[in-house]
Design an enzyme around this catalytic site. Structure first.
Site, short mmCIF file in Angstrom:
data_model
loop_
_atom_site.label_atom_id
_atom_site.label_comp_id
_atom_site.label_asym_id
_atom_site.label_seq_id
_atom_site.Cartn_x
_atom_site.Cartn_y
_atom_site.Cartn_z
N THR A 47 0.81 -1.23 0.00
CA THR A 47 0.00 0.00 0.00
C THR A 47 0.84 1.27 0.00
O THR A 47 0.32 2.35 -0.30
CB THR A 47 -0.93 0.04 1.23
OG1 THR A 47 -0.12 0.07 2.43
CG2 THR A 47 -1.84 -1.18 1.26
N CYS A 55 -1.81 0.81 15.37
CA CYS A 55 -2.78 1.05 14.30
C CYS A 55 -3.92 0.03 14.37
O CYS A 55 -3.68 -1.18 14.50
CB CYS A 55 -2.08 0.97 12.94
SG CYS A 55 -3.18 1.41 11.56
N ARG A 80 4.00 6.76 2.95
CA ARG A 80 3.23 7.92 3.39
C ARG A 80 2.51 7.61 4.70
O ARG A 80 2.21 6.44 4.99
CB ARG A 80 2.22 8.33 2.32
CG ARG A 80 1.14 7.30 2.02
CD ARG A 80 0.21 7.79 0.90
NE ARG A 80 -0.88 6.87 0.66
CZ ARG A 80 -0.83 5.83 -0.15
NH1 ARG A 80 0.29 5.56 -0.79
NH2 ARG A 80 -1.88 5.05 -0.32
N CYS A 82 -0.10 6.90 7.62
CA CYS A 82 -1.44 6.30 7.70
C CYS A 82 -2.46 7.33 8.15
O CYS A 82 -2.18 8.15 9.04
CB CYS A 82 -1.40 5.13 8.68
SG CYS A 82 -2.99 4.34 8.98
N CYS A 85 -4.08 5.64 11.99
CA CYS A 85 -3.34 5.73 13.26
C CYS A 85 -2.58 7.05 13.41
O CYS A 85 -2.08 7.35 14.49
CB CYS A 85 -2.38 4.56 13.41
SG CYS A 85 -1.05 4.50 12.19
N TRP A 439 27.46 26.09 38.88
CA TRP A 439 26.11 25.62 39.21
C TRP A 439 25.10 26.19 38.24
O TRP A 439 24.25 25.47 37.69
CB TRP A 439 25.74 26.02 40.65
CG TRP A 439 24.38 25.50 41.05
CD1 TRP A 439 24.12 24.35 41.72
CD2 TRP A 439 23.10 26.12 40.78
NE1 TRP A 439 22.76 24.20 41.90
CE2 TRP A 439 22.11 25.28 41.34
CE3 TRP A 439 22.69 27.29 40.14
CZ2 TRP A 439 20.75 25.55 41.25
CZ3 TRP A 439 21.33 27.57 40.05
CH2 TRP A 439 20.38 26.72 40.61
N TYR A 443 22.69 24.31 35.49
CA TYR A 443 21.24 24.48 35.58
C TYR A 443 20.66 24.95 34.25
O TYR A 443 19.61 24.48 33.81
CB TYR A 443 20.92 25.48 36.69
CG TYR A 443 19.45 25.63 37.01
CD1 TYR A 443 18.75 24.60 37.62
CD2 TYR A 443 18.77 26.81 36.72
CE1 TYR A 443 17.41 24.74 37.92
CE2 TYR A 443 17.43 26.96 37.02
CZ TYR A 443 16.75 25.92 37.62
OH TYR A 443 15.42 26.06 37.91
N ASP A 459 25.14 21.43 44.19
CA ASP A 459 23.86 21.85 44.76
C ASP A 459 23.67 21.24 46.16
O ASP A 459 23.77 20.02 46.34
CB ASP A 459 22.73 21.42 43.84
CG ASP A 459 21.39 21.99 44.26
OD1 ASP A 459 21.05 23.08 43.80
OD2 ASP A 459 20.69 21.33 45.06
#
Length: 523
Positions: A47, A55, A80, A82, A85, A439, A443, A459
């Site tokens: 297909t 799916c 391509r 679906c 789904c 520090w 972060y 920390d």
């Protein structure tokens, strides 16, 4: 396109990915196992369609199937998406496979629009690697080229907007990053054999829209600890810029000089619902990328938790919060300012200083919906803070000067807060910024650059969370040494330790209260 598909037919086992055999992929599709949603995609040779493991369509014969590690790989091979789904609705885990930090950083840049105005060579240069090496890494780990990944993201975003919004097709094309409506129509005609308008008419009505904006669903891999991320954002919410109420987060945002409003709520499924109000639809991909970054929607909590649970100290923390995420940042400059404001003071005090900064220098936003939500301003731009006496807002003069110098530096180079070749070079570049130490650099790398291995080992809260039975905390070097076993997910280890440390005072208070009650009863 047909030539690519013949290649995929010839080697179905190789295209399945790095860690799964053809038979394992096939079994995942036969059982519609949701654990593999976003990890693998199956192409049907008869297909020309590719699907998710969940799916609802009847699985094809094994000889008619081939498997891919990403949607981009399937699409580049000539398949391509679906229509049942909808691969654009699967959780995007490509950046979190833990196989290549360079690919992860490249994907973050592509999601932020790096390929919209640039090419592969420019992308590779930003990452400190050669173009050929980057192409090789993409083929190895994602099964597709950087260009194919960018194009697939564009197509899948457009397809999502067609299904989930009432945007006119011209605006869908612009919002998804297509250069022209003509190119947009040609792509969909070639890929689906029908026009975008026909694709919308052929689907059941599931579209929604916000007043003057759009609403989209942003999927994630469960579990997802919404309460934890909402609490994290609520504790740091700046009045006028952010408003957090139970099960809703709203804030103002500025993208390329355009101001807007985003509202995020948990959906009735494995997705968040984002309502986005921006006057320029071209800003939509960047806004969606920021929402995904802040709410950490690309993480794979099962993979991360399995690795970190090998440490006996982390195992109970992860079991208690299996869906905990590492919140990201909306903007690098904003995060850096917040971090510098919060140095040596509490989160509440830092938030109050940020509120003063926004009141003094933040631009007002003229939007009735924003006003109704309690949103009045956007966070100041770097240019707005250049030359200002920020210390006058009530902070040490050295800190105010550092913020002004930071604003001046960022205004001159907007690319400072983008991924680097590796974590070490990123920390070095960030540490060179005014007011930014080790520090703060770690972060920023954790929240803005989305480095999953960033770890601020100095920390105090992290050290306190790992105190032994006698209350002895590990030193910074000891914590750094111990964290080596947590790589490459140290940022998530830090998040679990911070969460554990935050509840310790509450636990201690409850224990103290129970002790007093028991004492009274005994008397």
């Amino acid at each position: 396109m047909s030539e690519n598909r013949e290649t995929s037919r010839a080697a179905p086992r190789i295209l399945c990915g790095m860690d799964m055999t053809f038979d394992a992929c096939r079994q995942a599709f036969l059982t519609r196992d949701p654990r593999f949603d976003g990890r693998i995609f199956g192409g049907v040779k008869t297909t020309g369609i590719y699907c998710r493991p969940i799916c609802p369509a009847r699985p094809p014969k094994a000889e008619n199937m081939t498997f891919f590690p990403t949607a981009a790989a399937a699409q580049e091979a000539g398949f391509r998406p679906c229509l049942r789904c909808r691969p654009e609705s699967s959780p995007d885990l490509g950046a979190w496979r833990g196989t290549s930090n360079t690919v992860s950083r490249a994907l973050a840049l592509i999601e932020a629009g790096a390929m919209d105005a640039g090419d592969v060579d420019t992308l590779a240069s930003r990452l400190g690697v050669g173009e050929r090496q980057l192409r090789r890494l993409f083929k190895q780990h994602l099964g597709a080229s950087p260009v194919a990944v960018a194009q697939t993201r564009r197509v899948l975003l457009a397809k999502q907007l067609i299904h989930e919004t009432h945007l006119p097709m011209g605006e869908v094309a612009l919002a998804a990053g297509f250069g022209s409506v003509r190119r947009f129509n040609e792509t969909f005609q070639q890929l689906f054999g029908r026009s975008p308008g026909h694709l919308r008419r052929s689907q059941a009505a599931e579209q929604s829209s916000a007043a003057g904006g759009i609403t989209v669903r942003l999927p994630y891999r469960p579990p997802y600890d919404w309460d934890a991320i909402e609490g994290f954002l609520a504790a740091r919410a700046i009045p006028g810029v952010e408003v957090v109420t139970p099960r809703r987060y709203a804030r103002t945002l500025q993208v390329d000089g355009v101001c807007g409003v985003v509202t995020v709520t948990p959906g009735e499924g494995d997705f968040l619902v984002a309502e986005i109000r921006f006057p320029k639809v071209q800003a939509l991909p960047a806004v969606i990328a920021r929402i995904r970054r802040v709410f950490d929607l690309a993480a794979d909590p099962g993979l991360i938790g399995e690795h970190l649970s090998q440490d006996p100290a982390l195992a109970p923390l992860i079991a208690a919060r299996p869906g905990l995420r590492a919140p990201g940042a909306w903007d690098g400059f904003e995060l850096a300012v917040r971090a510098i404001l919060g140095q040596q003071i509490t989160v509440v005090a830092a938030r109050n200083l940020a509120a003063k900064l926004v009141t003094a220098y933040g631009a007002p936003i003229d939007d009735p919906v924003a006003a109704k939500l309690g949103l009045t301003r956007v966070f100041p731009t770097p240019e707005r803070l250049v030359g200002q006496d920020i210390a006058a807002l009530g902070m040490p003069r050295a800190r105010g000067a550092a913020l002004e110098a930071l604003a001046r530096t960022v205004a001159a180079d907007r690319a400072i807060f983008t991924p680097r070749a590796d974590l070490e070079s990123a920390i070095a570049a960030l540490s060179a910024l005014p007011g930014v130490g080790e520090w703060t650099a770690q972060y920023i790398a954790l929240r803005e650059l989305r480095e999953p291995d960033a770890f601020p080992h100095g920390d105090i809260a992290l050290q306190r969370a790992l105190a032994d039975g006698e209350g002895r905390r590990p030193t910074a070097p000891e914590l750094l040494a111990r964290s080596q076993a947590w790589r490459p997910w140290r940022a998530y280890a830090a998040q679990h330790l911070w969460a554990a440390d935050a509840v310790q005072p509450q636990t201690q208070a409850i224990k103290a209260k129970r002790t007093k009650t028991d004492a009274r009863r005994a008397a």
